[in-house]
Design an enzyme around this catalytic site. Structure first.
Site, mmCIF file in Angstrom:
data_model
loop_
_atom_site.group_PDB
_atom_site.id
_atom_site.type_symbol
_atom_site.label_atom_id
_atom_site.label_comp_id
_atom_site.label_asym_id
_atom_site.label_seq_id
_atom_site.Cartn_x
_atom_site.Cartn_y
_atom_site.Cartn_z
ATOM 1 C CD GLU A 496 94.308 64.189 62.504
ATOM 2 O OE1 GLU A 496 94.640 65.179 63.404
ATOM 3 O OE2 GLU A 496 93.044 64.201 61.738
ATOM 4 C CG HIS A 499 95.981 69.032 63.188
ATOM 5 N ND1 HIS A 499 95.459 70.460 62.852
ATOM 6 C CD2 HIS A 499 95.102 68.345 62.826
ATOM 7 C CE1 HIS A 499 94.331 70.298 62.404
ATOM 8 N NE2 HIS A 499 94.160 69.136 61.978
ATOM 9 C CG HIS A 502 99.573 75.002 63.458
ATOM 10 N ND1 HIS A 502 98.356 75.225 63.307
ATOM 11 C CD2 HIS A 502 100.115 76.171 63.487
ATOM 12 C CE1 HIS A 502 97.913 76.589 63.210
ATOM 13 N NE2 HIS A 502 99.202 77.168 63.475
#
Length: 706
Positions: A496, A499, A502
């Protein structure tokens, strides 16, 4: 225009309107107003009142429609600036409200909040359709799109023009007025059903709790699991008892360590019956309606099935391509399950247990196999996996790869006292964004782990930095005691956080192309590649420290973990892949009259699903695909992205290792920072020099490569 990023996260951008703001009552104005405070403004979590959501959303929708109408009615010829750029400036008020609304509905749900959701879900769907089916607006978008290659646009601007044109076409912009009306009605009906599905599941996860009272009932449970269960019971007013919650983070350790087979079965049946109890919270009827509406909508839009519509813009492009990859892996996975079950059964027989391995036995006997074959006790490993230390490890690894540093802040409001905040800075010391961490389970919080973006990065209106969050459901232990988590949970944390990275790495101009706003079967790639840094010696030696002695995890124990890397991959891959296959099959079934339970049972039988384990997400509790359109016909994307992730990590191992600076820079420059400004297939080829190869994935799982 209103934008959504990964897992219903919303962008909340600095307010820039084309028209005067719509008036709003003073209380609700708090939710719509531009964010103030440090770091470019922060969400006003301390001022949220549930009663303000409905009027705030109504006002935000009116504001956005006024902004959209101003663009559509512009008498000047359509240009990128007065149409596409103008659209990027709309929806700021809606984004801000939706950020707060999403947090309260997903992590602070109450009966009052759920009542608001029931009313607002269809209204929100109708609002989206008013924009996407606006004929004058689409005419302008199409004019810009058709001239994109001859009007001097940059590559990013051409990509954004295509994105808007494609989004509108796929939503029905070219349909007849009658068909548009029906698509809009379907979207509103679906919004209602998604809300019902979600609330039914939350009710079953909240209401079903197993309370343990005697030492015999606690038999086999390690101290940290007992402490967590005691804390959960205490929070629910059950002093001197132990609560096993109906959530994965609570039931997994119970199924792994409890010696009480009768209680393991009870817990297992309760968990895998969520949404499937034949009561007022049963989801089967809702699923039937969702499937029927989805195929009707797909056909109105010109696609044979919902799956074909969903995959058109994905990396896979077609359901056949997605199915081909899944079926490439499936036989190896179920064959490995057979081997795993045989090993477990042998141990049970040797112990004269007098049983046949059932689903509620799998984790328990798998641990026995792990201990016997690899001399590895994962509970021993857990002693070195402190939640706070692993968070520090995530920070450190991302610093090595991307140059980030993390600095705790206390001058911003949070939605719950458990939530902590860090400022993220780049290698040059400049502010990059904020990272919120909401780690613990609580009543009203949906299960699982996920990332949200409260605000997305952009530069076309000046430098606007991102705000991201990671959310989990770890169970608190005794007061003052460190939170110990499993190796699987540690892997999920790194996933997670990938993410979040990102989003934090994003360096694009336009918010609609920013961060995680990429195709569904690509968005999991950055998160899955980030999992690899957990197991590196550099992280484990520094941050896997024993909660009592403070000593790092011994090299011998790390070696055992590495040796057991492919252990239980039959279970893990089959559990996941069966869910992905059923998802795809449900959405390729057309308008068949589906009984979800029967369909699941019959299709799994055709696939040769081993009887000793269930799907990871049984159909009546499959939130990924029935709580929204999000992962519908797209759960395969975890496999697709994992193939990319293993292949990409190979670029590091083929160089000097996990922290190779040149490869890390290439990963940043060609994957992590560019959002959706480049087609994902092109971006991957630019990074790796070729298309992805499934071989690295198969090797990682210990499956045959031929």
């Amino acid at each position: 225009m209103h934008r959504r990023t990964f897992l219903a996260a919303t962008s909340a951008l600095a307010a820039t309107s084309l028209v005067p703001a719509v008036s709003l009552a003073a209380d609700a104005d708090v939710l719509t107003a531009p964010w103030t405070g440090p770091y470019g403004g922060v969400p006003p979590f301390d001022k949220v009142k549930v009663a303000d959501f409905a009027p705030a959303i109504e006002a935000a929708m009116a504001q956005e429609l006024a902004e959209i109408d101003a663009i559509a009615a512009n008498p000047a010829p359509p240009t990128f600036e007065n149409t596409i750029t103008a659209l990027e400036r709309t929806g700021d008020v809606k984004n801000r409200v939706d950020t707060l609304y999403g947090i309260w509905s997903g992590t602070l749900s109450t009966p009052e909040m759920r009542a608001v959701e029931k009313v607002m879900a269809p209204k929100d769907a109708a609002h989206g359709d008013k924009i996407l089916q606006n004929a004058p607006l689409f005419k302008r978008i199409e004019a810009v799109y058709e001239a994109r290659s001859t009007s001097g646009l940059t590559a990013e601007q051409q990509r954004l023009s295509w994105l808007y044109w494609n989004r509108f076409v796929r939503a029905g912009a070219k349909l007849s007025p009658e068909a548009k009306t029906r698509v809009g009605a379907i979207n509103q009906e679906l919004a209602n059903h998604f809300t019902t599905f979600n609330q039914n599941l939350l009710a079953d996860e909240t209401d079903y709790v197993l309370y343990l009272r005697t030492e015999a009932e606690l038999s086999g449970l390690p101290k940290d699991v007992r402490d967590a269960a005691a804390a959960a019971a205490q929070e629910r007013g059950h002093k001197d008892e132990f609560a096993i919650l109906n959530t994965r983070s609570s039931i997994d350790p119970f199924l792994t360590y409890s010696t009480r087979r009768d209680l393991r079965e009870k817990v297992w049946r309760t968990f895998y019956s969520r949404g499937d109890n034949g009561d007022s919270h049963d989801n089967n009827a809702v699923i039937k309606k969702i499937l029927k509406l989805r195929v009707e909508r797909a056909r109105l839009l010109g696609y044979p099935t919902h799956a074909h519509w969903r995959l058109e813009n994905a990396m896979a492009k077609t359901p056949d391509n997605a199915m081909a990859l899944m079926m490439r892996v499936w036989p190896s996975a179920i064959a490995r399950v057979g081997e795993e079950v045989a090993e477990m059964q042998a141990i049970a027989d040797k112990e004269h247990a007098g049983l046949r391995i059932e689903p509620w036995d799998y984790r328990y006997y798998a641990e026995k196999v792990r201990a016997q074959r690899y001399n590895l006790d994962m509970n021993e490993v857990k002693g070195y996996l402190q939640l706070d230390k692993l968070r520090e490890g995530m920070f450190w690894a991302s610093g090595q790869i991307y140059g980030f540093t993390y600095h705790p802040v206390t001058d911003v409001p949070v939605a719950h006292p458990d939530i902590k905040v860090w400022e993220v800075k780049g290698a040059d010391g400049a502010h990059v964004g904020l990272w919120y961490f909401d780690p613990y389970v609580r009543a009203g919080k949906r299960s699982g782990a996920w990332m949200n973006a409260y605000r997305t990065q952009e530069t076309f209106r000046g430098k606007i930095t991102t705000i991201v969050s990671n959310n989990a459901n770890f169970v608190k232990g005794a007061p003052g005691e460190p939170i110990l988590i499993s190796w699987d949970d540690a892997t999920t944390m790194f996933h997670e956080f990938g993410h979040a990275l990102h989003g934090l790495n994003s360096a694009v101009n336009y918010p609609s192309l920013s961060g995680t706003a990429v195709p569904r079967d690509y968005v999991e790639f950055p998160s899955q590649v980030n999992e690899n840094w957990l197991a590196t010696p550099e992280v484990l030696n520094r941050f896997a420290l024993h909660h009592k002695t403070g000593k790092p995890i011994p090299p011998a124990l790390i070696a055992k973990i590495e040796k057991a890397h492919t252990f239980r991959q039959g279970f893990d891959v089959t559990e996941y892949l069966s869910s992905a296959l059923i998802d795809m099959k449900l959405h390729l079934a057309g308008d068949a009259d589906i009984d979800p339970d029967a369909f699941e049972r019959e299709e799994l039988k055709k696939l040769g699903m081993p009887r000793e384990l269930p799907m990871r997400h049984r159909t009546p509790q499959f939130q990924h695909i029935f709580a929204s359109d999000g992962y519908s016909a797209g759960y395969y994307s975890y496999l697709w992205s994992e193939v990319l992730a293993h292949d990409a990590y190979g670029a590091f191992t083929e160089a000097t290792g996990p922290y190779d600076k040149a490869v890390a820079k290439r990963l940043h420059d060609r994957i992590m920072s560019i959002g959706n400004t480049v087609d994902p297939a092109e971006a991957y080829r630019s990074f790796r020099g070729r298309d992805p190869d499934v071989k690295a994935y198969l090797i990682d799982k210990g499956f045959p490569t031929t």
